[in-house]
Structures are given as structure tokens and as C-alpha cells.
Design an enzyme around this catalytic site. Structure first.
Site, PDB file in Angstrom:
ATOM      1  N   LYS A  35       9.850  -4.712   0.043  1.00 34.27           N
ATOM      2  CA  LYS A  35      10.910  -3.815   0.395  1.00 34.27           C
ATOM      3  C   LYS A  35      10.530  -2.701   1.425  1.00 34.27           C
ATOM      4  O   LYS A  35      10.617  -1.463   1.255  1.00 34.27           O
ATOM      5  CB  LYS A  35      11.507  -3.060  -0.826  1.00 34.27           C
ATOM      6  CG  LYS A  35      12.123  -4.352  -1.748  1.00 34.27           C
ATOM      7  CD  LYS A  35      12.959  -3.494  -2.724  1.00 34.27           C
ATOM      8  CE  LYS A  35      13.482  -4.769  -3.757  1.00 34.27           C
ATOM      9  NZ  LYS A  35      14.432  -5.750  -3.168  1.00 34.27           N
ATOM     10  N   CYS A  36       9.613  -2.976   2.361  1.00 35.00           N
ATOM     11  CA  CYS A  36       8.990  -1.930   3.078  1.00 35.00           C
ATOM     12  C   CYS A  36       9.335  -2.246   4.713  1.00 35.00           C
ATOM     13  O   CYS A  36       9.643  -3.473   4.968  1.00 35.00           O
ATOM     14  CB  CYS A  36       7.410  -2.392   2.985  1.00 35.00           C
ATOM     15  SG  CYS A  36       6.450  -1.264   4.057  1.00 35.00           S
ATOM     16  N   GLY A  37       9.187  -1.087   5.369  1.00 30.64           N
ATOM     17  CA  GLY A  37       9.514  -1.041   6.825  1.00 30.64           C
ATOM     18  C   GLY A  37       8.671  -2.280   7.618  1.00 30.64           C
ATOM     19  O   GLY A  37       9.065  -2.995   8.378  1.00 30.64           O
ATOM     20  N   THR A  39       7.776  -5.381   6.089  1.00 36.07           N
ATOM     21  CA  THR A  39       7.896  -6.386   5.426  1.00 36.07           C
ATOM     22  C   THR A  39       8.321  -7.639   6.430  1.00 36.07           C
ATOM     23  O   THR A  39       7.679  -8.747   6.151  1.00 36.07           O
ATOM     24  CB  THR A  39       8.955  -6.442   4.397  1.00 36.07           C
ATOM     25  OG1 THR A  39       8.750  -5.499   3.504  1.00 36.07           O
ATOM     26  CG2 THR A  39       9.063  -7.783   3.706  1.00 36.07           C
TER      27      THR A  39
END
Length: 159
Positions: A35-37, A39
Site C-alpha cells: 500500500k505504498c506509492g 508499490t
């Protein structure tokens, strides 16, 4: 110096193992999150893996929930996410910590061998990458913002 290939790691299904099978390969170790920028880099990592796996290269993903709680899922959920959303076929191991008192020994050693900016060892965010030459030689560190494709020249050189 610790032998990288003797450090115990855990597979996503709970099996204890080491990285001994990768000793003669060029290995890219990445702390990942769903759930990361960054990803979307899973796609680029998979592209690298597919392009170079037959030449002695592999990508190893190590999910981590230490940065903004961006990897909240179970190991099973993480595997499913990676496969369904990005077609990930490279190994993704059990979730672990990369910093602090509970930092996994693999990341402790990688941070010593390839410190970050100004010699700092701490990992700043998800998708920090460590490119390891054959037999554990020549460890290089790359920032989360470094796209996987930008490592191709160095991967080619190490192969």
C-alpha cells in the site's frame, strides 16, 4: 563479515531456509509493501526477474510494515496481492523488520555493507533495493525512488 547466504530467512508459508541457493547468482533484495506509492515497482521488479532469471539473476522481496504501516496484510494476503495485481513470480518471503531492535539479520548485514547517504545505515522507506553480486560480493544500495529498470546496466555488468 557475516556470510549472507547462511542467514536464516522464513518463506511466506513459514518454512525456515537460507539464501544458499542464490550464492552463484546476482540478487536484488527489496523491502516491499502493498500500500505504498512505490508499490507499482513490483511490475518493474517482475520485468527484471523475467528478463534476467535465465542468466543467473533473481529478485527477492521482503515485505515490511515499518513505514507508514503500508504492509498490514498477512503473509498469505501479501502473496495473493503480489500475484493477482502484478503477476509476481519471484520469491516473496515472510514479512520482517528492516530497522530497529527487531531488524532482520539479513538487512542488518546489507545495511553495513552498503550504507545510505552520508553513511547512514537505516532504511528510509519501502522499496529500498540492495543489488548483490555473485557470492555476496559488491553490494550496492538503491533508493526507493530508483526505478527497477534503472538498475539494468549494473545487473548486466554483474552478470
Amino acid at each position: 563479515m557475516t556470510d549472507l547466504y547462511s542467514i536464516p530467512v522464513q518463506t511466506a508459508d513459514g518454512q525456515k531456509t537460507t539464501l544458499a541457493d542464490y550464492k552463484d547468482k546476482v540478487v536484488l533484495v527489496v523491502n516491499t509493501a502493498s500500500k505504498c506509492g512505490f508499490t507499482k515497482q513490483y511490475a518493474g521488479l517482475e520485468d527484471l526477474y523475467k528478463k534476467y532469471k535465465d542468466r543467473g539473476f533473481t529478485v527477492l522481496g521482503f515485505p515490511c510494515n515499518q513505514f507508514g504501516k503500508q504492509e498490514p496484510g498477512s503473509d498469505e494476503e501479501i502473496q495473493e496481492f503480489c500475484e493477482l495485481n502484478f503477476g509476481v513470480s519471484f520469491p516473496v518471503y515472510a514479512k520482517l523488520d528492516v530497522n530497529g531492535d527487531e531488524a532482520h539479520p539479513l538487512f542488518v548485514e546489507l545495511k553495513k555493507r552498503a550504507p545510505g547517504l552520508l553513511g547512514t545505515e537505516g532504511i528510509k522507506w519501502n522499496f529500498t533495493k540492495f543489488l548483490i553480486g555473485k557470492n555476496g560480493e559488491n553490494v550496492k544500495r538503491y533508493a526507493p525512488k530508483d526505478a527497477p529498470a534503472s538498475l539494468e546496466i549494473e545487473i548486466e555488468r554483474m552478470l
